[in-house]
Write a protein that holds these residues in place. Structure first.
Motif, PDB file in Angstrom:
ATOM      1  N   ILE A  57     -33.328  21.445 107.571  1.00  0.00           N
ATOM      2  CA  ILE A  57     -32.705  20.436 108.490  1.00  0.00           C
ATOM      3  C   ILE A  57     -31.363  21.241 109.097  1.00  0.00           C
ATOM      4  CG2 ILE A  57     -31.578  18.179 108.565  1.00  0.00           C
ATOM      5  CD1 ILE A  57     -33.328  18.553 105.394  1.00  0.00           C
ATOM      6  N   VAL A  58     -31.317  21.087 110.477  1.00  0.00           N
ATOM      7  CA  VAL A  58     -30.384  22.011 111.178  1.00  0.00           C
ATOM      8  C   VAL A  58     -29.419  21.096 112.057  1.00  0.00           C
ATOM      9  CG1 VAL A  58     -29.976  23.595 113.053  1.00  0.00           C
ATOM     10  CG2 VAL A  58     -32.153  23.612 111.588  1.00  0.00           C
ATOM     11  N   GLN A  59     -28.271  21.114 111.873  1.00  0.00           N
ATOM     12  CA  GLN A  59     -27.328  20.489 112.438  1.00  0.00           C
ATOM     13  C   GLN A  59     -26.530  20.992 113.500  1.00  0.00           C
ATOM     14  OE1 GLN A  59     -24.250  18.588 109.315  1.00  0.00           O
ATOM     15  NE2 GLN A  59     -22.689  19.212 110.527  1.00  0.00           N
ATOM     16  N   TRP A  60     -26.547  20.360 114.461  1.00  0.00           N
ATOM     17  CA  TRP A  60     -25.972  21.119 115.955  1.00  0.00           C
ATOM     18  C   TRP A  60     -24.937  20.272 116.525  1.00  0.00           C
ATOM     19  CZ3 TRP A  60     -31.327  22.525 116.430  1.00  0.00           C
ATOM     20  CH2 TRP A  60     -31.510  24.016 116.932  1.00  0.00           C
TER      21      TRP A  60
ATOM     22  N   LYS B  70     -32.354  13.206 114.995  1.00  0.00           N
ATOM     23  CA  LYS B  70     -31.629  12.035 114.843  1.00  0.00           C
ATOM     24  C   LYS B  70     -30.228  12.377 115.356  1.00  0.00           C
ATOM     25  CE  LYS B  70     -33.241   8.102 112.921  1.00  0.00           C
ATOM     26  NZ  LYS B  70     -34.658   8.558 113.103  1.00  0.00           N
ATOM     27  N   TYR B  71     -29.515  11.537 116.218  1.00  0.00           N
ATOM     28  CA  TYR B  71     -28.142  11.564 116.454  1.00  0.00           C
ATOM     29  C   TYR B  71     -27.470  11.099 115.350  1.00  0.00           C
ATOM     30  CZ  TYR B  71     -28.009  12.476 121.663  1.00  0.00           C
ATOM     31  OH  TYR B  71     -27.866  12.906 122.813  1.00  0.00           O
TER      32      TYR B  71
ATOM     33  N   LEU C 234     -22.945  15.293 117.555  1.00  0.00           N
ATOM     34  CA  LEU C 234     -23.720  15.971 116.481  1.00  0.00           C
ATOM     35  C   LEU C 234     -24.871  15.418 116.256  1.00  0.00           C
ATOM     36  CD1 LEU C 234     -20.697  15.794 113.903  1.00  0.00           C
ATOM     37  CD2 LEU C 234     -21.877  18.046 115.029  1.00  0.00           C
ATOM     38  N   PHE C 235     -26.192  16.110 116.031  1.00  0.00           N
ATOM     39  CA  PHE C 235     -27.542  15.705 115.715  1.00  0.00           C
ATOM     40  C   PHE C 235     -28.171  16.711 114.696  1.00  0.00           C
ATOM     41  CE2 PHE C 235     -28.492  18.625 119.163  1.00  0.00           C
ATOM     42  CZ  PHE C 235     -29.684  19.409 118.869  1.00  0.00           C
ATOM     43  N   LEU C 236     -29.237  16.387 113.999  1.00  0.00           N
ATOM     44  CA  LEU C 236     -29.990  16.707 113.089  1.00  0.00           C
ATOM     45  C   LEU C 236     -31.311  16.822 113.466  1.00  0.00           C
ATOM     46  CD1 LEU C 236     -29.037  14.763 110.009  1.00  0.00           C
ATOM     47  CD2 LEU C 236     -28.009  17.144 110.309  1.00  0.00           C
TER      48      LEU C 236
END
Length: 144
Positions: free
Chosen positions: A86-89, A66-67, A76-78
């Motif tokens: 759950i990784v946040q980039w 998900k954006y 940012l997206f998850l």
């Protein structure tokens, strides 16, 4: 002739994953989308050209992506992962900026609520968890 709309005609095909594609999410203006593949890669695509713009991996399978819903946080997206995280980039730096790690099973869905201030995740551990954005502690937990 018959209107193509009713024929289900393919408009564009995007090729770039080596295995099944599990999930996609478009950015708010529809110009890009992220795909999550069983080949362990998350890819950002240009919707118009079909080109892969960027690739991300933790080495684990992503189940969902998900954006961030806020227009001011569209870089940012998850990603919900097979390894329970759950990784946040951050796509500007290609860095993982946060990890949310309290599920006991693979993460299946992510949905933003409260205008992006919170998000809800579901997992094969039979729970729903509510998180505050950028704070890796569950604020609400729902199970049988």
């Amino acid at each position: 002739g018959i209107n193509a709309e009713y024929m289900g005609e393919v408009v564009q095909t995007y090729i770039g994953h080596a295995k099944a594609v599990k999930d996609i999410c478009f950015n708010n203006d529809g110009t890009q989308f992220i795909s999550a593949g069983w080949d362990r890669f998350l890819r950002i695509w240009d919707t118009e050209t079909g080109k892969v713009l960027n690739t991300f991996t933790t080495g684990k399978q992503p189940h969902c992506v998900k954006y961030h819903v806020d227009d001011s946080k569209q870089w940012l997206f998850l990603a919900g992962m097979a390894d329970k995280k759950i990784v946040q980039w951050d796509t500007r730096t290609n860095q993982i900026t946060q990890e949310y790690n309290q599920h006991m099973g693979p993460v299946n869905t992510i949905n933003f609520i409260d205008n992006g201030r919170k998000f809800v995740t579901t997992s094969e551990d039979k729970t729903l968890r509510v998180w505050e954005w950028d704070i890796p502690v569950v604020i609400r937990y729902m199970a049988d």
